[in-house]
Motif scaffolding. Structure first.
Motif, PDB file in Angstrom:
ATOM      1  N   LEU A 183       0.123   0.491  19.880  1.00 56.89           N
ATOM      2  CA  LEU A 183      -1.085   0.853  20.234  1.00 56.89           C
ATOM      3  C   LEU A 183      -1.702  -0.288  18.339  1.00 56.89           C
ATOM      4  CD1 LEU A 183      -4.205   1.747  20.973  1.00 56.89           C
ATOM      5  CD2 LEU A 183      -3.283   3.900  19.984  1.00 56.89           C
ATOM      6  N   SER A 184      -1.249   0.367  17.360  1.00 55.27           N
ATOM      7  CA  SER A 184      -1.867   0.360  16.359  1.00 55.27           C
ATOM      8  C   SER A 184      -2.664  -1.273  15.695  1.00 55.27           C
ATOM      9  CB  SER A 184      -1.880   1.120  15.216  1.00 55.27           C
ATOM     10  OG  SER A 184      -0.003   0.859  14.854  1.00 55.27           O
ATOM     11  N   ARG A 185      -1.081  -1.921  15.973  1.00 56.29           N
ATOM     12  CA  ARG A 185      -1.119  -3.764  15.720  1.00 56.29           C
ATOM     13  C   ARG A 185      -2.549  -4.442  16.807  1.00 56.29           C
ATOM     14  NH1 ARG A 185       1.097  -0.177  12.735  1.00 56.29           N
ATOM     15  NH2 ARG A 185       2.773  -1.629  11.456  1.00 56.29           N
ATOM     16  N   ALA A 186      -2.576  -3.958  17.923  1.00 60.81           N
ATOM     17  CA  ALA A 186      -3.530  -4.421  18.296  1.00 60.81           C
ATOM     18  C   ALA A 186      -4.449  -3.808  18.028  1.00 60.81           C
ATOM     19  CB  ALA A 186      -3.082  -3.852  19.952  1.00 60.81           C
ATOM     20  N   TYR A 187      -4.648  -3.316  17.930  1.00 67.60           N
ATOM     21  CA  TYR A 187      -6.404  -2.407  16.934  1.00 67.60           C
ATOM     22  C   TYR A 187      -6.568  -3.556  15.699  1.00 67.60           C
ATOM     23  CZ  TYR A 187      -8.877   1.004  13.639  1.00 67.60           C
ATOM     24  OH  TYR A 187      -9.823   0.687  12.972  1.00 67.60           O
ATOM     25  N   THR A 188      -5.349  -3.475  14.995  1.00 71.02           N
ATOM     26  CA  THR A 188      -5.745  -4.793  13.967  1.00 71.02           C
ATOM     27  C   THR A 188      -5.943  -5.793  14.092  1.00 71.02           C
ATOM     28  OG1 THR A 188      -4.483  -3.170  12.918  1.00 71.02           O
ATOM     29  CG2 THR A 188      -4.775  -5.300  11.742  1.00 71.02           C
ATOM     30  N   ASP A 234      -0.494  -0.146   5.954  1.00 67.32           N
ATOM     31  CA  ASP A 234      -0.436   0.522   7.169  1.00 67.32           C
ATOM     32  C   ASP A 234       0.112   1.486   7.739  1.00 67.32           C
ATOM     33  OD1 ASP A 234      -1.380  -2.028   7.933  1.00 67.32           O
ATOM     34  OD2 ASP A 234       0.352  -3.219   8.985  1.00 67.32           O
ATOM     35  N   ASP A 235      -0.228   2.554   6.916  1.00 72.23           N
ATOM     36  CA  ASP A 235       0.337   4.033   7.451  1.00 72.23           C
ATOM     37  C   ASP A 235      -0.704   4.662   8.879  1.00 72.23           C
ATOM     38  OD1 ASP A 235       2.050   5.695   6.097  1.00 72.23           O
ATOM     39  OD2 ASP A 235       0.207   7.234   4.631  1.00 72.23           O
ATOM     40  N   ALA A 236       0.632   5.402   8.972  1.00 72.28           N
ATOM     41  CA  ALA A 236       0.731   5.788  10.361  1.00 72.28           C
ATOM     42  C   ALA A 236      -0.923   6.572  10.547  1.00 72.28           C
ATOM     43  CB  ALA A 236       1.749   6.373  10.625  1.00 72.28           C
ATOM     44  N   LEU A 237      -0.024   7.843   9.042  1.00 72.92           N
ATOM     45  CA  LEU A 237      -1.171   8.924   9.731  1.00 72.92           C
ATOM     46  C   LEU A 237      -2.973   7.673   9.097  1.00 72.92           C
ATOM     47  CD1 LEU A 237      -1.600  12.389   9.422  1.00 72.92           C
ATOM     48  CD2 LEU A 237      -1.309  12.767   7.371  1.00 72.92           C
ATOM     49  N   GLY A 238      -4.148   9.023   9.090  1.00 71.74           N
ATOM     50  CA  GLY A 238      -5.025   8.073   9.466  1.00 71.74           C
ATOM     51  C   GLY A 238      -5.148   6.461   9.725  1.00 71.74           C
ATOM     52  N   TYR A 239      -4.415   5.979  10.614  1.00 77.57           N
ATOM     53  CA  TYR A 239      -3.990   4.811  10.897  1.00 77.57           C
ATOM     54  C   TYR A 239      -5.845   3.993  10.936  1.00 77.57           C
ATOM     55  CZ  TYR A 239      -2.344  -0.235  11.740  1.00 77.57           C
ATOM     56  OH  TYR A 239      -2.543  -1.410  11.860  1.00 77.57           O
ATOM     57  N   PHE A 240      -6.738   4.328  11.884  1.00 73.98           N
ATOM     58  CA  PHE A 240      -7.780   4.572  12.225  1.00 73.98           C
ATOM     59  C   PHE A 240      -9.144   4.856  12.094  1.00 73.98           C
ATOM     60  CE2 PHE A 240      -4.318   5.032  15.859  1.00 73.98           C
ATOM     61  CZ  PHE A 240      -4.473   3.530  16.053  1.00 73.98           C
ATOM     62  N   LYS A 241      -8.762   5.206  11.053  1.00 72.34           N
ATOM     63  CA  LYS A 241     -10.112   5.559   9.862  1.00 72.34           C
ATOM     64  C   LYS A 241     -10.738   5.034   8.979  1.00 72.34           C
ATOM     65  CE  LYS A 241      -8.716  10.990  11.416  1.00 72.34           C
ATOM     66  NZ  LYS A 241      -8.231  12.123  10.616  1.00 72.34           N
ATOM     67  N   SER A 266      -0.636  -4.953   7.009  1.00 69.75           N
ATOM     68  CA  SER A 266      -1.844  -6.176   7.738  1.00 69.75           C
ATOM     69  C   SER A 266      -3.022  -5.521   8.259  1.00 69.75           C
ATOM     70  CB  SER A 266      -0.847  -6.583   9.550  1.00 69.75           C
ATOM     71  OG  SER A 266      -1.112  -4.637   9.944  1.00 69.75           O
ATOM     72  N   ASN A 267      -3.498  -3.985   7.540  1.00 70.33           N
ATOM     73  CA  ASN A 267      -4.402  -3.599   7.628  1.00 70.33           C
ATOM     74  C   ASN A 267      -5.516  -4.392   6.152  1.00 70.33           C
ATOM     75  OD1 ASN A 267      -4.722  -1.937   9.939  1.00 70.33           O
ATOM     76  ND2 ASN A 267      -4.382  -0.089   8.551  1.00 70.33           N
ATOM     77  N   VAL A 299      -9.075   1.469 -11.599  1.00 69.30           N
ATOM     78  CA  VAL A 299      -8.137   1.380 -11.264  1.00 69.30           C
ATOM     79  C   VAL A 299      -7.744   1.268  -9.700  1.00 69.30           C
ATOM     80  CG1 VAL A 299      -6.232   2.182 -11.264  1.00 69.30           C
ATOM     81  CG2 VAL A 299      -7.102   3.118 -12.866  1.00 69.30           C
ATOM     82  N   PHE A 300      -7.088  -0.393  -9.242  1.00 67.45           N
ATOM     83  CA  PHE A 300      -7.393  -0.873  -8.426  1.00 67.45           C
ATOM     84  C   PHE A 300      -6.525  -0.161  -7.618  1.00 67.45           C
ATOM     85  CE2 PHE A 300      -9.105  -4.263 -11.190  1.00 67.45           C
ATOM     86  CZ  PHE A 300     -10.552  -4.362 -10.440  1.00 67.45           C
ATOM     87  N   PRO A 301      -6.408  -0.061  -6.212  1.00 65.52           N
ATOM     88  CA  PRO A 301      -5.592   0.602  -5.201  1.00 65.52           C
ATOM     89  C   PRO A 301      -5.284  -0.366  -4.711  1.00 65.52           C
ATOM     90  CG  PRO A 301      -7.650  -0.158  -3.757  1.00 65.52           C
ATOM     91  CD  PRO A 301      -7.979  -0.620  -5.228  1.00 65.52           C
ATOM     92  N   VAL A 302      -3.585  -0.680  -5.486  1.00 63.61           N
ATOM     93  CA  VAL A 302      -2.603  -2.077  -5.429  1.00 63.61           C
ATOM     94  C   VAL A 302      -1.775  -0.772  -5.319  1.00 63.61           C
ATOM     95  CG1 VAL A 302      -1.513  -3.772  -6.333  1.00 63.61           C
ATOM     96  CG2 VAL A 302      -3.578  -3.799  -6.786  1.00 63.61           C
ATOM     97  N   LEU A 303      -0.819  -0.513  -4.440  1.00 67.60           N
ATOM     98  CA  LEU A 303       0.529   0.043  -3.794  1.00 67.60           C
ATOM     99  C   LEU A 303       1.349   0.157  -3.069  1.00 67.60           C
ATOM    100  CD1 LEU A 303      -1.754   3.611  -4.419  1.00 67.60           C
ATOM    101  CD2 LEU A 303      -0.117   3.011  -5.480  1.00 67.60           C
ATOM    102  N   TYR A 304       1.862  -0.095  -2.970  1.00 65.52           N
ATOM    103  CA  TYR A 304       2.591  -0.874  -1.430  1.00 65.52           C
ATOM    104  C   TYR A 304       3.943  -0.422  -2.354  1.00 65.52           C
ATOM    105  CZ  TYR A 304       5.111  -4.114   1.640  1.00 65.52           C
ATOM    106  OH  TYR A 304       6.066  -4.070   2.618  1.00 65.52           O
ATOM    107  N   ILE A 305       5.182  -1.044  -3.082  1.00 67.61           N
ATOM    108  CA  ILE A 305       6.579  -0.398  -2.960  1.00 67.61           C
ATOM    109  C   ILE A 305       5.980   0.922  -3.555  1.00 67.61           C
ATOM    110  CG2 ILE A 305       8.129  -0.315  -4.512  1.00 67.61           C
ATOM    111  CD1 ILE A 305       8.319  -3.500  -4.746  1.00 67.61           C
TER     112      ILE A 305
END
Length: 443
Positions: free
Chosen positions: A86-91, A150-157, A335-336, A356-362
């Motif tokens: 569902l989430s990846r189809a949304y994206t 692509d965090d599950a919590l709040g994915y669509f918000k 992918s978001n 400060v830029f939101p550059v968070l991955y690892i």
């Protein structure tokens, strides 16, 4: 020594991943999607109708997803396969809508204003001024200065301009919430007519909020990008496309290195500025400087792909970058980053965190895994999205946790309160208390 160096290495790795992996993939996706639409739609309907069709499709899908946020937020996180599909189809659909929305505005302006130095510079300046006056300049940011996981919590918000939202009350009835009141019904009694009237009015406000966010703020951002892109086209080797592309790429990454290196004094300066207007101007100037690098990185990658990736088979080249860009970003769980959604305000964070830029991955997934392991709770359900204020520049990561200029006092109080609740023998460790402890440690 290791504890001092690890945050630096993690932060540096995040910056490198954002600049060298995420940003080129996002640009490749946008380039492929944009030019695939060009290849099919322009011969079919011609100008200017193809621009209007792209605009109508993009804005419609964007508005639908904005309006349906409360319902999409009810999507179950389990089973994982269902949520993943569902989430990846949304994206995938939202990404196509975002590209079409931008392409539509871009093409309509090309047709209505023409591509002239005066029109490009005038529209650029006017749109940038409008964003500055509405404190929304930061919405022009994009990779490599933004990474959306692509965090599950709040994915669509995603936030709207006036922060109006509709949520479900605990008793199962629909309740409208705004930033002005957590329960607007309290002021109007319990009558059915009063509640229906308040709910209808707040729903109208919610729809208007979504329209302003998508149509007004979103369009201004596109106008700024279009003007800047065309100005670089004219200024940087206009007669030599390959030189121009390489020049943009080198200039863009040079500015990116400079901006990331400049964050330490920028954060310190914003943290010490007492006057709100001066702090806002400083933050906007810093964001605009990063935008200059972003536009050049995008233009360089985009044009180099046009020149060197299957130049004799342009349609195949476009489909390749569209598919590969999207799939690789999905595999990397970011992918978001291809989506352009939400409205953020300049200087919204406290003190120096606004630059400060939101550059968070690892660091995001490392923190998520650490929380899940320590608390025995599924991290995907309990992990809150890391706020922009938690992003640390590599050069300041070693002393970030000790700096009183970067941490806010209310966060320290919340964390202290959470530890008191955890250690108290008189307070049972209920799921709600556990969740508060986790959120307190996250924020």
């Amino acid at each position: 020594m290791r504890s001092l160096r690890s945050p630096f290495l993690l932060a540096l790795a995040d910056v490198l991943i954002s600049a060298l992996v995420v940003a080129p993939l996002v640009v490749a996706y946008w380039r492929g999607t944009w030019q695939v639409v060009d290849a099919y739609l322009v011969p079919l309907v011609g100008d200017p109708l193809n621009g209007w069709l792209s605009l109508a499709f993009g804005i419609t899908i964007h508005l639908v997803f904005a309006l349906l946020q409360p319902l999409l937020g009810l999507a179950p996180l389990r089973p994982h396969a269902t949520f993943l599909a569902l989430s990846r189809a949304y994206t995938a659909l939202f990404g196509i809508a975002c590209v079409n929305c931008w392409r539509g505005i871009w093409k309509v302006l090309d047709h209505e204003l023409g591509i002239t130095p005066l029109a490009d510079a005038g529209s650029f300046a006017a749109a940038l001024l409008a964003l500055a006056l509405t404190r929304t300049v930061r919405n022009i940011s994009a990779p490599p200065f933004v990474v959306a996981v692509d965090d599950a919590l709040g994915y669509f918000k995603f936030p709207t301009a006036f922060r109006t939202k509709i949520s479900l009350a605990e008793n199962g009835r629909r309740q409208v919430e705004t930033k002005d009141s957590e329960d607007p019904y309290q002021r109007y009694g319990r009558s059915v007519i009063a509640r229906a009237g308040v709910a209808s009015w707040c729903a109208v406000r919610y729809v208007a909020d979504c329209v302003v966010s998508v149509v007004v703020i979103g369009s201004l951002v596109v106008v700024v990008w279009r003007g800047a892109w065309y100005l670089v086209d004219r200024l940087l080797f206009p007669e030599k496309p390959e030189w121009s592309a390489w020049g943009s790429l080198i200039l863009g990454y040079s500015i990116a290195v400079f901006v990331f290196s400049l964050q330490v004094p920028a954060v310190a300066l914003c943290a010490r500025l007492k006057h709100g207007f001066l702090r806002l101007v400083t933050a906007d100037t810093f964001i605009f400087l990063s935008f200059c690098g972003t536009v050049n990185v995008w233009r360089g990658v985009w044009n180099l792909l046009n020149i060197h990736l299957l130049p004799d088979f342009p349609l195949m080249s476009n489909w390749l970058t569209h598919v590969v860009g999207l799939l690789v970003l999905m595999l990397l769980h970011c992918s978001n980053s291809i989506l352009v959604r939400g409205v953020w305000f300049d200087g919204e964070e406290e003190k120096g965190a606004c630059v400060v830029f939101p550059v968070l991955y690892i660091r995001h997934y490392s923190k998520k895994q650490h929380m899940g392991a320590n608390h025995g709770i599924p991290a995907e359900e309990e992990m809150q999205t890391i706020k922009q204020g938690d992003v640390v520049h590599p050069l300041m990561s070693n002393h970030h946790n000790k700096s009183s200029d970067i941490q806010s006092s209310h966060r320290e109080k919340e964390e202290e309160s959470a530890h008191v609740r955890r250690d108290s023998d008189s307070t049972p460790l209920t799921p709600d208390v556990t969740r508060e402890i986790i959120i307190g440690r996250t924020t």
